[in-house]
Design an enzyme around this catalytic site. Structure first.
Site, PDB file in Angstrom:
ATOM      1  N   GLY A 114       0.791  -1.234   0.000  1.00  0.00           N
ATOM      2  CA  GLY A 114       0.000   0.000   0.000  1.00  0.00           C
ATOM      3  C   GLY A 114       0.816   1.272   0.000  1.00  0.00           C
ATOM      4  O   GLY A 114       0.325   2.334   0.366  1.00  0.00           O
ATOM      5  N   GLY A 116       2.457   2.664  -2.650  1.00  0.00           N
ATOM      6  CA  GLY A 116       2.579   3.361  -3.930  1.00  0.00           C
ATOM      7  C   GLY A 116       3.556   2.714  -4.883  1.00  0.00           C
ATOM      8  O   GLY A 116       3.815   3.238  -5.957  1.00  0.00           O
ATOM      9  N   LEU A 117       4.102   1.559  -4.489  1.00  0.00           N
ATOM     10  CA  LEU A 117       5.068   0.892  -5.365  1.00  0.00           C
ATOM     11  C   LEU A 117       4.475  -0.331  -6.059  1.00  0.00           C
ATOM     12  O   LEU A 117       5.198  -1.187  -6.574  1.00  0.00           O
ATOM     13  CB  LEU A 117       6.325   0.490  -4.571  1.00  0.00           C
ATOM     14  CG  LEU A 117       7.115   1.644  -3.940  1.00  0.00           C
ATOM     15  CD1 LEU A 117       8.371   1.119  -3.249  1.00  0.00           C
ATOM     16  CD2 LEU A 117       7.511   2.691  -4.983  1.00  0.00           C
ATOM     17  N   GLY A 118       3.160  -0.426  -6.047  1.00  0.00           N
ATOM     18  CA  GLY A 118       2.513  -1.472  -6.842  1.00  0.00           C
ATOM     19  C   GLY A 118       2.620  -2.869  -6.253  1.00  0.00           C
ATOM     20  O   GLY A 118       2.681  -3.855  -6.994  1.00  0.00           O
ATOM     21  N   SER A 119       2.622  -2.960  -4.919  1.00  0.00           N
ATOM     22  CA  SER A 119       2.756  -4.284  -4.283  1.00  0.00           C
ATOM     23  C   SER A 119       1.592  -5.198  -4.644  1.00  0.00           C
ATOM     24  O   SER A 119       1.779  -6.372  -4.974  1.00  0.00           O
ATOM     25  CB  SER A 119       2.821  -4.132  -2.765  1.00  0.00           C
ATOM     26  OG  SER A 119       1.675  -3.426  -2.311  1.00  0.00           O
ATOM     27  N   SER A 120       0.375  -4.670  -4.599  1.00  0.00           N
ATOM     28  CA  SER A 120      -0.782  -5.539  -4.848  1.00  0.00           C
ATOM     29  C   SER A 120      -0.775  -6.018  -6.291  1.00  0.00           C
ATOM     30  O   SER A 120      -1.034  -7.200  -6.565  1.00  0.00           O
ATOM     31  CB  SER A 120      -2.085  -4.827  -4.502  1.00  0.00           C
ATOM     32  OG  SER A 120      -2.193  -3.628  -5.218  1.00  0.00           O
ATOM     33  N   ALA A 121      -0.440  -5.142  -7.230  1.00  0.00           N
ATOM     34  CA  ALA A 121      -0.390  -5.561  -8.640  1.00  0.00           C
ATOM     35  C   ALA A 121       0.659  -6.644  -8.826  1.00  0.00           C
ATOM     36  O   ALA A 121       0.431  -7.635  -9.524  1.00  0.00           O
ATOM     37  CB  ALA A 121      -0.094  -4.361  -9.536  1.00  0.00           C
ATOM     38  N   ASP A 164      -1.119  -0.296 -13.155  1.00  0.00           N
ATOM     39  CA  ASP A 164      -0.207  -1.028 -12.266  1.00  0.00           C
ATOM     40  C   ASP A 164       0.009  -2.462 -12.751  1.00  0.00           C
ATOM     41  O   ASP A 164       1.137  -2.964 -12.778  1.00  0.00           O
ATOM     42  CB  ASP A 164      -0.773  -1.090 -10.841  1.00  0.00           C
ATOM     43  CG  ASP A 164      -0.809   0.267 -10.160  1.00  0.00           C
ATOM     44  OD1 ASP A 164      -0.802   1.289 -10.867  1.00  0.00           O
ATOM     45  OD2 ASP A 164      -0.843   0.307  -8.924  1.00  0.00           O
TER      46      ASP A 164
END
Ligand code: MEV
Length: 338
Positions: A114, A116-121, A164
């Protein structure tokens, strides 16, 4: 056992506005989430997650992925991480036409959740890739990116762009405008990231921008202005030598646009004191430009600086927990173990 890993990303330009059809240019960075998928004889899903900004947890559930596991870590964090893993499993089952497939899944990530570095994607892309390969039904990259988008879209209740997930699948820099997603040539940009140790709630932040846009014409104009910044930035990139070293003039112009983009995002209410102070620390240290990256509310900023000055300044900035140089990840999702 199949292991796939996918990169995180920073937004050079265009987050939030991309949800409303404006273009965005994210770039993949060499921080990855690795997902291991091992098919099971039953329909259970067991998830072990480490380094997701949590202390790590293991959960097991059966049947429908709606069954909520009983674990002793804070529920919202588990919900956040599990929602994306659930959605990836659903997409993999559907793609492989194996509705009862069970898996042992392990997630190891060096991308903070969470932030802003696209962890979930990255987790969704690597998860779908690993699970479909483990079932003997590998997907081509376009379909993988599309399914990963649908997974994020479900979790974020319909408020997600393709940016993302497409970037994490393909690697490098990409351009996304609505359903049009293409890789773009980009020089080797000197990204420096500052992380405040926190996270924003992407769903809430996206919804907040949506409400402002509904309520005020000038908020809608601000979103369109972000689109203008992106179009100006991509024209600069198109004129640059691909994959070469960027000229000082290009860095100065891109940096100026990043500063502008940050101001517009702040106007839309998605910055935070910690993000603003890291942005200013980077600018004061001589960065060409700096902006928040991703949904905002907390998490990371990205600056452009080929020297060590910004990284050093950020590491001494109050509220900055970690500063690091982020290399462009030219390769997107990849198989570590087939
Ligand atoms: C989040 O990383 C980026 C947003 O633009 C949302 C999205 O594109 O889905 C805020």
């Amino acid at each position: 056992m199949t292991v796939c890993e996918a990169p995180g990303k920073v937004y050079l330009f265009g987050e939030h506005a991309v949800v409303y059809g404006e273009p965005a240019v994210p770039a993949a960075i060499e921080r990855r989430a690795a997902v291991t998928a091992e098919p099971r004889a039953d329909d259970h899903v067991r998830v072990e997650a480490e380094d997701l900004s949590l202390d790590g947890f293991t959960v097991e559930y059966s049947g429908g992925t709606d069954d909520r596991p009983d674990v002793d870590v804070p529920t919202p964090l588990v919900e956040a991480a599990m929602g994306y893993v659930d959605a990836a499993v659903r997409q993999a089952r559907d793609a492989a036409d194996a509705p009862d497939a069970g898996f042992d899944i392990t997630v190891e990530s060096d991308i903070p959740l969470g932030a802003g570095l696209g962890s979930s994607a990255a987790v969704v892309v690597a998860g779908i890739d690993a699970a479909t390969r483990a079932l003997g039904a590998p997907l081509d990259r376009r379909e993988l990116a599309d399914r990963a988008y649908r997974a994020e879209h479900d979790v974020q209740e319909g408020q997600a762009s393709r940016a993302d997930t497409f970037c994490s699948t393909m690697g490098g820099a990409v351009r996304v405008e609505g359903d049009d997603c293409e890789p773009v040539a980009a020089p080797n940009l000197p990204f420096v990231v500052g992380f405040d140790g926190g996270a924003g709630d992407t769903g809430k932040l996206v919804a907040g921008v949506g409400e402002l846009r509904e309520e005020y014409g000038f908020a809608a104009d601000t979103i369109e202005s972000v689109g203008d910044v992106v179009r100006t930035g991509e024209a600069l990139l198109a004129d640059a030598v691909p994959e070469g070293e960027p000229s000082p003039e290009l860095l100065a112009e891109l940096g100026e646009l990043m500063d502008f983009n940050h101001g517009l995002l702040a106007a839309l209410g998605v910055s935070a004191r910690s993000l603003d102070s890291m942005v200013w620390a980077a600018r004061d240290a001589g960065a060409h430009g700096a902006k928040l990256t991703g949904a905002g509310g907390g998490g990371c900023i990205v600056a452009l600086d080929a020297s060590d000055a910004t990284e050093t300044a950020l590491s001494f900035t109050q509220g900055c927990e970690e500063a690091f140089r982020a290399e462009l990840a030219t390769e997107g999702v990849r198989v570590v173990e087939p």
